[in-house]
Scaffold this motif. Sequence first.
Motif, PDB file in Angstrom:
ATOM      1  N   ALA A  63      14.208  -7.024  -0.516  1.00  0.00           N
ATOM      2  CA  ALA A  63      13.041  -7.591  -0.887  1.00  0.00           C
ATOM      3  C   ALA A  63      12.314  -6.708  -1.859  1.00  0.00           C
ATOM      4  CB  ALA A  63      12.108  -7.933   0.381  1.00  0.00           C
ATOM      5  N   ASP A  64      11.628  -7.266  -2.555  1.00  0.00           N
ATOM      6  CA  ASP A  64      10.655  -6.366  -3.670  1.00  0.00           C
ATOM      7  C   ASP A  64       9.515  -6.085  -2.968  1.00  0.00           C
ATOM      8  OD1 ASP A  64       9.488  -5.265  -5.673  1.00  0.00           O
ATOM      9  OD2 ASP A  64       9.167  -7.243  -6.785  1.00  0.00           O
ATOM     10  N   LEU A  65       9.339  -5.238  -2.357  1.00  0.00           N
ATOM     11  CA  LEU A  65       8.082  -4.510  -1.698  1.00  0.00           C
ATOM     12  C   LEU A  65       7.660  -3.230  -2.185  1.00  0.00           C
ATOM     13  CD1 LEU A  65       9.598  -5.471   2.121  1.00  0.00           C
ATOM     14  CD2 LEU A  65       8.210  -6.807   0.635  1.00  0.00           C
ATOM     15  N   ALA A  66       7.741  -3.030  -3.344  1.00  0.00           N
ATOM     16  CA  ALA A  66       7.406  -1.850  -3.799  1.00  0.00           C
ATOM     17  C   ALA A  66       5.885  -1.636  -3.986  1.00  0.00           C
ATOM     18  CB  ALA A  66       7.846  -1.701  -5.386  1.00  0.00           C
ATOM     19  N   LEU A  67       5.486  -0.245  -3.534  1.00  0.00           N
ATOM     20  CA  LEU A  67       4.022  -0.056  -3.957  1.00  0.00           C
ATOM     21  C   LEU A  67       3.897   0.804  -5.153  1.00  0.00           C
ATOM     22  CD1 LEU A  67       3.198   1.368  -0.442  1.00  0.00           C
ATOM     23  CD2 LEU A  67       2.010  -0.564  -1.353  1.00  0.00           C
ATOM     24  N   TYR A  68       2.815   0.089  -5.834  1.00  0.00           N
ATOM     25  CA  TYR A  68       2.469   0.755  -7.401  1.00  0.00           C
ATOM     26  C   TYR A  68       1.270   1.692  -7.108  1.00  0.00           C
ATOM     27  CZ  TYR A  68       5.746  -2.497  -9.165  1.00  0.00           C
ATOM     28  OH  TYR A  68       6.805  -3.268  -9.319  1.00  0.00           O
ATOM     29  N   PRO A  69       1.229   2.655  -7.973  1.00  0.00           N
ATOM     30  CA  PRO A  69       0.176   3.819  -7.974  1.00  0.00           C
ATOM     31  C   PRO A  69      -1.229   3.024  -8.223  1.00  0.00           C
ATOM     32  CG  PRO A  69       1.644   3.907  -9.973  1.00  0.00           C
ATOM     33  CD  PRO A  69       2.110   2.816  -9.331  1.00  0.00           C
ATOM     34  N   VAL A  70      -2.016   2.481  -7.277  1.00  0.00           N
ATOM     35  CA  VAL A  70      -3.252   2.211  -7.579  1.00  0.00           C
ATOM     36  C   VAL A  70      -3.923   2.613  -6.736  1.00  0.00           C
ATOM     37  CG1 VAL A  70      -2.455  -0.166  -8.474  1.00  0.00           C
ATOM     38  CG2 VAL A  70      -2.790   0.108  -6.187  1.00  0.00           C
ATOM     39  N   ASP A  71      -5.422   2.521  -7.011  1.00  0.00           N
ATOM     40  CA  ASP A  71      -6.483   3.192  -5.983  1.00  0.00           C
ATOM     41  C   ASP A  71      -7.037   2.211  -5.068  1.00  0.00           C
ATOM     42  OD1 ASP A  71      -8.427   4.796  -4.715  1.00  0.00           O
ATOM     43  OD2 ASP A  71      -9.463   5.358  -6.538  1.00  0.00           O
ATOM     44  N   PRO A  72      -6.511   1.932  -4.031  1.00  0.00           N
ATOM     45  CA  PRO A  72      -6.798   0.749  -3.120  1.00  0.00           C
ATOM     46  C   PRO A  72      -8.245   1.031  -2.565  1.00  0.00           C
ATOM     47  CG  PRO A  72      -4.948   1.897  -2.046  1.00  0.00           C
ATOM     48  CD  PRO A  72      -5.171   2.663  -3.357  1.00  0.00           C
ATOM     49  N   TRP A  73      -8.373   2.243  -2.039  1.00  0.00           N
ATOM     50  CA  TRP A  73      -9.748   2.464  -1.246  1.00  0.00           C
ATOM     51  C   TRP A  73     -10.922   2.142  -2.379  1.00  0.00           C
ATOM     52  CZ3 TRP A  73      -8.653   2.282   3.444  1.00  0.00           C
ATOM     53  CH2 TRP A  73      -7.415   2.798   3.881  1.00  0.00           C
ATOM     54  N   GLN A  74     -10.769   2.756  -3.664  1.00  0.00           N
ATOM     55  CA  GLN A  74     -12.159   2.390  -4.290  1.00  0.00           C
ATOM     56  C   GLN A  74     -12.384   0.802  -4.716  1.00  0.00           C
ATOM     57  OE1 GLN A  74     -11.630   4.261  -8.234  1.00  0.00           O
ATOM     58  NE2 GLN A  74     -13.758   3.479  -8.729  1.00  0.00           N
ATOM     59  N   GLU A  75     -11.192   0.118  -4.745  1.00  0.00           N
ATOM     60  CA  GLU A  75     -11.064  -1.340  -4.942  1.00  0.00           C
ATOM     61  C   GLU A  75     -11.595  -1.881  -3.585  1.00  0.00           C
ATOM     62  OE1 GLU A  75     -10.793  -3.977  -7.937  1.00  0.00           O
ATOM     63  OE2 GLU A  75     -10.329  -1.743  -8.219  1.00  0.00           O
ATOM     64  N   LEU A  76     -11.018  -1.471  -2.476  1.00  0.00           N
ATOM     65  CA  LEU A  76     -11.469  -2.184  -1.280  1.00  0.00           C
ATOM     66  C   LEU A  76     -12.927  -1.922  -0.974  1.00  0.00           C
ATOM     67  CD1 LEU A  76      -8.780  -1.165   1.429  1.00  0.00           C
ATOM     68  CD2 LEU A  76      -9.587  -3.533   0.652  1.00  0.00           C
ATOM     69  N   GLY A  77     -13.506  -0.792  -1.522  1.00  0.00           N
ATOM     70  CA  GLY A  77     -14.969  -0.579  -1.530  1.00  0.00           C
ATOM     71  C   GLY A  77     -15.675  -1.662  -2.205  1.00  0.00           C
TER      72      GLY A  77
ATOM     73  N   LEU B 229      11.376 -12.860   1.306  1.00  0.00           N
ATOM     74  CA  LEU B 229      10.013 -12.812   1.581  1.00  0.00           C
ATOM     75  C   LEU B 229       9.408 -13.823   2.723  1.00  0.00           C
ATOM     76  CD1 LEU B 229       8.368 -12.290  -2.002  1.00  0.00           C
ATOM     77  CD2 LEU B 229       8.897 -10.695  -0.300  1.00  0.00           C
ATOM     78  N   THR B 230      10.333 -14.996   2.765  1.00  0.00           N
ATOM     79  CA  THR B 230       9.888 -16.050   3.720  1.00  0.00           C
ATOM     80  C   THR B 230      10.143 -15.422   5.117  1.00  0.00           C
ATOM     81  OG1 THR B 230       9.992 -17.795   2.370  1.00  0.00           O
ATOM     82  CG2 THR B 230      10.276 -18.157   4.718  1.00  0.00           C
TER      83      THR B 230
END
Length: 509
Positions: free
Chosen positions: A32-46, A311-312
């Motif tokens: 399955a394509d479950l790759a994590l990409y380099p983003v800043d999730p905590w800033q976006e979550l905030g 994915l299902t």
Amino acid sequence: MKSLVRAPSSVGAMNRVCLLLLVGALLALPWADLALYPVDPWQELGRIGHGLLLPAWDEPRILLEAVGQTVAFALLAVVISAPAGLILAMLFHWRLVRVFCATIRSVHELFWGLIFMQLYGLSATTGLLALLVPFAGMFAKVFAEIFEQQARDPALTLAPGLAIGKRYAYTLIPQALPALLSYTRYRFECALRSSAILGFIGLPTLGFHLETAFKQGQYAEAGTLLWAFLVLIATTRFWLRPWLLPVYLPVAAWLLPDTIGFSNGGYFWQFVSEDIWPATLRTGDLVGTLDWYGRMLSEQVWPGLLQTLLLTQLALVLTAGVALLVYPLATYALAGPLLRWPGRFLLLVLRSIPEMVLAFVFMLLCGPSGLPAVLALALHNGGLIAFLIANASDAEQQASRQRPDDPRGLLRYAYIETPRRFPALLALLFYRWEVILRESAILGILGITTLGFYVDSAFEELRYDRAFLLIAVTALLNVWVDAVSRRLRHWARPEYHARLRCRQPYRAC
């Protein structure tokens, strides 16, 4: 010397079914394509959290119009599709009717929307047909199952040869009326979610403004839209009254949006006779047709099909985990009379927000892979199943008094509540399997490489032959999953194994 051999138990069957699902999910993980990409999730979550806590909206008229059009599409679609489903349910014993209903309900509402948009543009007709066509198939299936559960004795008092409509009107419909109305109310809640996400294909419902707000990073406006939708779902039982329908229906018809683009069906015949078939097939070029289908199979059908199935399967198993984890938070027996209310609010949020919206948010945090789809599907469906399980637990708690020596806390969860709820949880999981597959396919519209990704690309390129083939594959896949889940659900039922024990309780060896 004689030995006794027991027939298979229902507990053993449920354990084997669960093990089969778990093994399938583990096998799907590497592919399955479950790759994590380099983003800043905590800033976006905030930023998202700040928008949810401090919602803001500058144009209340547009917000009210979006809410009104969301309700209008849902209400009119249910009012039309419920009677249509009832008629189809009366004829459900015909194989042709069953196949027809399975076909129309196996295509997602957004796929129907993309199809009808080619004929009627961005119009009220497109939105209504996109909802009521699959909903009629869903109503037919569930209504037919409800009729099967009713007693047949009253039918013995009727004259032979009585018309089928009268037989249902005098016997099965009166018996099943509470269940029919209950499911219709539930289906209206589903229609509100489906109506909202029609905005993702351009119709001016809540989803349209929500997608725009998230894409532009306007999380305060997105928070307002989400809160408005949650309030709409939470208050349905207060404002949706049957005696108000004569008032609601004309208002809903008046609230429907204006047409953008073309709105006549004159293009229909060309669409179904030419546009959805490859050019080589229309010209009689058999070799070219086989080559076209071969390339489609290797380049789009198989990759999209594989990712949809993977994915299902992952989302299905994770859904069960979410349901088992969160249902205790909303039950009287485990959370208590006060703490259950925050749990019920959590379940309201999870089951109310459409999977498309959750996946869109998770894509902002995790990047464009299959992981947002799995998380969104698991949280939404797990919250819905947990809500139904928690309701069943509370109903049983009210009907019977708790013994003083009953265990509490984790012991009660592990040894009393979960064993009692698990058969129903497994049955609901199988019911949602088909829904999870449909949603996995449609989430490709967000850029996840499931079948919906290739369908959306085909419509954008005006390649209706490709779109039709991919949608047909999606429909066949849904029909197959529905058949498999129905067989597994039947196999895992306690009454099925009780019948086995009655036929062969013990035998001498």
